[in-house]
Design an enzyme around this catalytic site. Structure first.
Site, PDB file in Angstrom:
ATOM      1  N   THR A  23       0.826  -1.290   0.047  1.00 51.91           N
ATOM      2  CA  THR A  23       0.059   0.018  -0.055  1.00 51.91           C
ATOM      3  C   THR A  23       0.840   1.194  -0.050  1.00 51.91           C
ATOM      4  O   THR A  23       2.152   1.284   0.555  1.00 51.91           O
ATOM      5  CB  THR A  23      -0.994   0.042   1.029  1.00 51.91           C
ATOM      6  OG1 THR A  23      -1.914   1.277   0.945  1.00 51.91           O
ATOM      7  CG2 THR A  23      -0.251   0.250   2.511  1.00 51.91           C
ATOM      8  N   CYS A  29      -2.512   7.648   7.931  1.00 53.79           N
ATOM      9  CA  CYS A  29      -3.150   6.059   7.970  1.00 53.79           C
ATOM     10  C   CYS A  29      -2.408   5.356   8.312  1.00 53.79           C
ATOM     11  O   CYS A  29      -1.089   5.466   8.725  1.00 53.79           O
ATOM     12  CB  CYS A  29      -3.511   5.915   6.316  1.00 53.79           C
ATOM     13  SG  CYS A  29      -4.524   7.078   5.647  1.00 53.79           S
ATOM     14  N   HIS A  46      -5.612  -0.722   4.644  1.00 57.09           N
ATOM     15  CA  HIS A  46      -5.166   0.549   4.972  1.00 57.09           C
ATOM     16  C   HIS A  46      -6.358   1.382   5.810  1.00 57.09           C
ATOM     17  O   HIS A  46      -7.326   1.932   4.928  1.00 57.09           O
ATOM     18  CB  HIS A  46      -5.237   1.129   3.422  1.00 57.09           C
ATOM     19  CG  HIS A  46      -4.710   2.459   3.280  1.00 57.09           C
ATOM     20  ND1 HIS A  46      -3.561   2.552   2.449  1.00 57.09           N
ATOM     21  CD2 HIS A  46      -4.716   3.724   3.802  1.00 57.09           C
ATOM     22  CE1 HIS A  46      -3.163   4.087   2.512  1.00 57.09           C
ATOM     23  NE2 HIS A  46      -3.944   4.632   3.382  1.00 57.09           N
TER      24      HIS A  46
END
Length: 162
Positions: A23, A29, A46
């Site tokens: 990712t 995040c 995520h």
């Protein structure tokens, strides 16, 4: 070497070795990797926000720590992982804004995401075996179920693994 599966923001996917999963753009995040080292199965979610109950538009369960991790557990178990063998590695949760963020909970999204991820994994009794969280820079991560290595890449920094 297998395929590299890409996980977008507020998204999740699973893979089996020799495939890997990645990712991009983990600022505030948090990337949560759940894996079974005996079956060589991994999943990555995520996480963008800590708590789905605080947001009206919360249909995307992968976006939130409280719902995304539950769904990721179900997905890796459905893919063949053993629930009791699951371990976690986490990365992200940066403080991306430099201005007096410690005084405003609204601006502490990264820290709140990390706290929520850790609380959820603890409640599910999934041990966190490695983490690279906080700090003030974004990350891209790649997880390889075969070696159990989480590669962390950040602009201007050496690539390292946990």
């Amino acid at each position: 070497m297998g395929n590299m599966f890409k996980v977008g923001m507020a998204d999740m996917k699973c893979c089996h070795a020799p495939d890997a999963i990645t990712t991009l753009g983990l600022g505030s995040c948090v990337g949560v990797v759940l894996y079974d080292s005996t079956k060589k199965i991994a999943g990555l979610v995520h996480i963008m926000l800590p708590d789905s109950t605080k947001i009206n538009n919360n249909e995307n369960r992968a976006k939130f720590a409280d719902t995304g991790i539950d769904d990721m557990v179900r997905q890796v178990v459905a893919a063949g992982a053993s629930r009791v063998n699951l371990k976690a590695k986490i990365a992200g949760g940066a403080q991306m804004f430099a201005f007096n963020a410690e005084k405003s909970d609204l601006l502490r999204v990264g820290a709140r995401n990390v706290e929520a991820v850790k609380a959820k994994l603890s409640a599910l009794r999934i041990p966190i075996v490695a983490e690279d969280t906080g700090k003030s820079y974004g990350r891209t991560i790649e997880f390889y179920p075969e070696s159990e290595e989480l590669l962390i890449k950040a602009v201007g920094k050496a690539v390292y693994k946990i």
